[in-house]
Design an enzyme around this catalytic site. Structure first.
Site, PDB file in Angstrom:
ATOM      1  N   ARG A   1       0.853  -1.196   0.000  1.00 41.58           N
ATOM      2  CA  ARG A   1       0.000   0.000   0.000  1.00 41.58           C
ATOM      3  C   ARG A   1       0.886   1.241   0.000  1.00 41.58           C
ATOM      4  O   ARG A   1       2.023   1.212   0.461  1.00 41.58           O
ATOM      5  CB  ARG A   1      -0.909   0.011   1.236  1.00 41.58           C
TER       6      ARG A   1
ATOM      7  N   LYS B   1      -1.835  -0.911   7.852  1.00 41.72           N
ATOM      8  CA  LYS B   1      -3.268  -1.164   7.996  1.00 41.72           C
ATOM      9  C   LYS B   1      -3.562  -2.367   8.879  1.00 41.72           C
ATOM     10  O   LYS B   1      -4.493  -2.345   9.684  1.00 41.72           O
ATOM     11  CB  LYS B   1      -3.901  -1.370   6.616  1.00 41.72           C
TER      12      LYS B   1
ATOM     13  N   HIS C   1      -3.566   3.458  -5.120  1.00 37.19           N
ATOM     14  CA  HIS C   1      -3.916   2.039  -4.982  1.00 37.19           C
ATOM     15  C   HIS C   1      -3.796   1.293  -6.308  1.00 37.19           C
ATOM     16  O   HIS C   1      -3.882   0.058  -6.327  1.00 37.19           O
ATOM     17  CB  HIS C   1      -5.337   1.896  -4.424  1.00 37.19           C
TER      18      HIS C   1
ATOM     19  N   ARG D   1      -0.945  -1.331  -6.173  1.00 34.13           N
ATOM     20  CA  ARG D   1      -1.238  -2.599  -5.502  1.00 34.13           C
ATOM     21  C   ARG D   1      -2.159  -3.471  -6.355  1.00 34.13           C
ATOM     22  O   ARG D   1      -1.960  -4.689  -6.464  1.00 34.13           O
ATOM     23  CB  ARG D   1      -1.881  -2.301  -4.144  1.00 34.13           C
TER      24      ARG D   1
ATOM     25  N   HIS E   1      -9.546 -27.534   3.431  1.00 36.71           N
ATOM     26  CA  HIS E   1      -8.808 -26.602   4.288  1.00 36.71           C
ATOM     27  C   HIS E   1      -9.655 -25.367   4.576  1.00 36.71           C
ATOM     28  O   HIS E   1     -10.228 -24.777   3.665  1.00 36.71           O
ATOM     29  CB  HIS E   1      -7.506 -26.167   3.609  1.00 36.71           C
TER      30      HIS E   1
ATOM     31  N   TYR F   1       0.954 -27.115   1.573  1.00 41.19           N
ATOM     32  CA  TYR F   1       0.945 -28.407   0.899  1.00 41.19           C
ATOM     33  C   TYR F   1       1.582 -28.294  -0.482  1.00 41.19           C
ATOM     34  O   TYR F   1       2.316 -29.176  -0.918  1.00 41.19           O
ATOM     35  CB  TYR F   1      -0.498 -28.906   0.713  1.00 41.19           C
TER      36      TYR F   1
END
Length: 316
Positions: free
Chosen positions: A126, A155, A224, A227, A256, A265
């Protein structure tokens, strides 16, 4: 004769008593009927009021929706403040180059803005975390780039261990050369203001919006965007595309609750993150054949099932 008179008297008293009771019962019945009528009247009044209130609420809701629609079309809120648009991801390598060129060649701090946008895409952080990066975090005492840096996200307070890719190294090397040793000490912010102070993310977002408008791109660009672009590039470039969808499918098949368990895994998590960041770096440096950020490969359920069976054999 006296006994007969006594019986007659008792009979008269009994009749009078019954008449009195009958009168009380009639009065009670009238009161009950009046009370019933009163409650019926109140119920009807409440029903009418509720019906009117519901109609009024629906009318007010429709009016509010119409006002909201008008505000959206006008582009401003009820207080006159412009409505903020959600940031978009860049959609291609060409678009990224256009934005970077506009940033680099605009204003006296253009090279800083260019470097921050490039590094922001490569890190996937961010803007609030980018502006707090310091040179001492990125480079060691010998002036060499570290392999990775742990960043405590503003954040969430989570630790994000960011791999320092070739694109980041190339970008910051050019940026440091432009700085000429100014604001380059270990405690200095990397993307600082001209006086060395910490850059505000809102200020940088304005630079990006201005660059996006000058570039004439049909997308909303803000801080943003870096990101979102990182995530979009990973999705389209890493593991042949749509790898996150595949992992989610495997997560469901293995039962899961947390996708991080599934990733343990599949492969060691940090290495997967490093590989993703390396491929974002290659995209930024123009080393890939990808231009349009479009998912190129979707894996079907049979492919996912085969992967799951291989995993189950390994952990059995």
């Amino acid at each position: 004769m006296g006994q007969i008179t006594s019986v007659d008297v008792n009979k008269d008293i009994l009749i009078d008593s019954l008449k009195a009771q009958n009168a009380r019962l009639k009065k009670l019945l009238r009161e009950i009927a009046e009370e019933r009528d009163r409650y019926k009247s109140l119920w009807e009044t409440n029903r009418i009021q509720n019906e009117f209130s519901e109609k009024e609420r629906k009318a007010n809701r429709r009016l509010e929706q119409e006002k909201k629609q008008e505000r959206l079309l006008s582009g401003v809120k009820s207080d006159g403040v412009p409505i903020a648009h959600a940031a978009d991801s860049i959609r291609s390598y060409d678009e990224m180059c256009v934005v970077l060129d506009k940033l680099k060649n605009t204003g006296r701090m253009g090279i800083r803005n260019w470097a921050m946008f490039r590094c922001g895409i490569c890190f996937g952080l961010r803007a609030s975390d980018l502006v707090k990066l310091k040179w001492g975090w990125i480079m060691d005492d010998d002036g060499e780039f570290r392999d990775r840096i742990p960043v405590v996200e503003s954040k969430t307070s989570k630790i994000n261990r960011c791999f320092i890719s070739d694109a980041i190294k190339e970008t910051l090397t050019e940026y440091r050369k432009w700085l000429g040793g100014r604001n380059c000490s270990p405690d200095d912010y990397i993307f600082s203001k001209n006086n060395g102070g910490r850059l505000q993310e809102q200020s940088y977002s304005r630079y990006l919006k201005s660059a996006g408008k000058e570039a004439g791109l049909p997308i909303h660009i803000s801080s943003h965007t870096m990101r979102k672009s990182f995530a979009n590039i990973v999705l389209c470039v890493h593991d042949g595309g749509a790898s996150d969808n595949t992992i989610r499918d495997i997560q469901g098949l293995l039962g899961h609750a947390d996708v991080r368990v599934t990733m343990k895994y599949l492969k060691e998590t940090t290495l997967r993150y490093d590989a993703a960041r390396k491929e974002v770096s290659d995209f930024v440096l123009g080393r890939t054949d990808v231009n349009e950020l479009v998912i190129t490969q979707q894996k079907n359920n049979d492919d996912v099932y085969k992967v799951c069976m291989e995993i189950l054999e390994k952990v059995a």
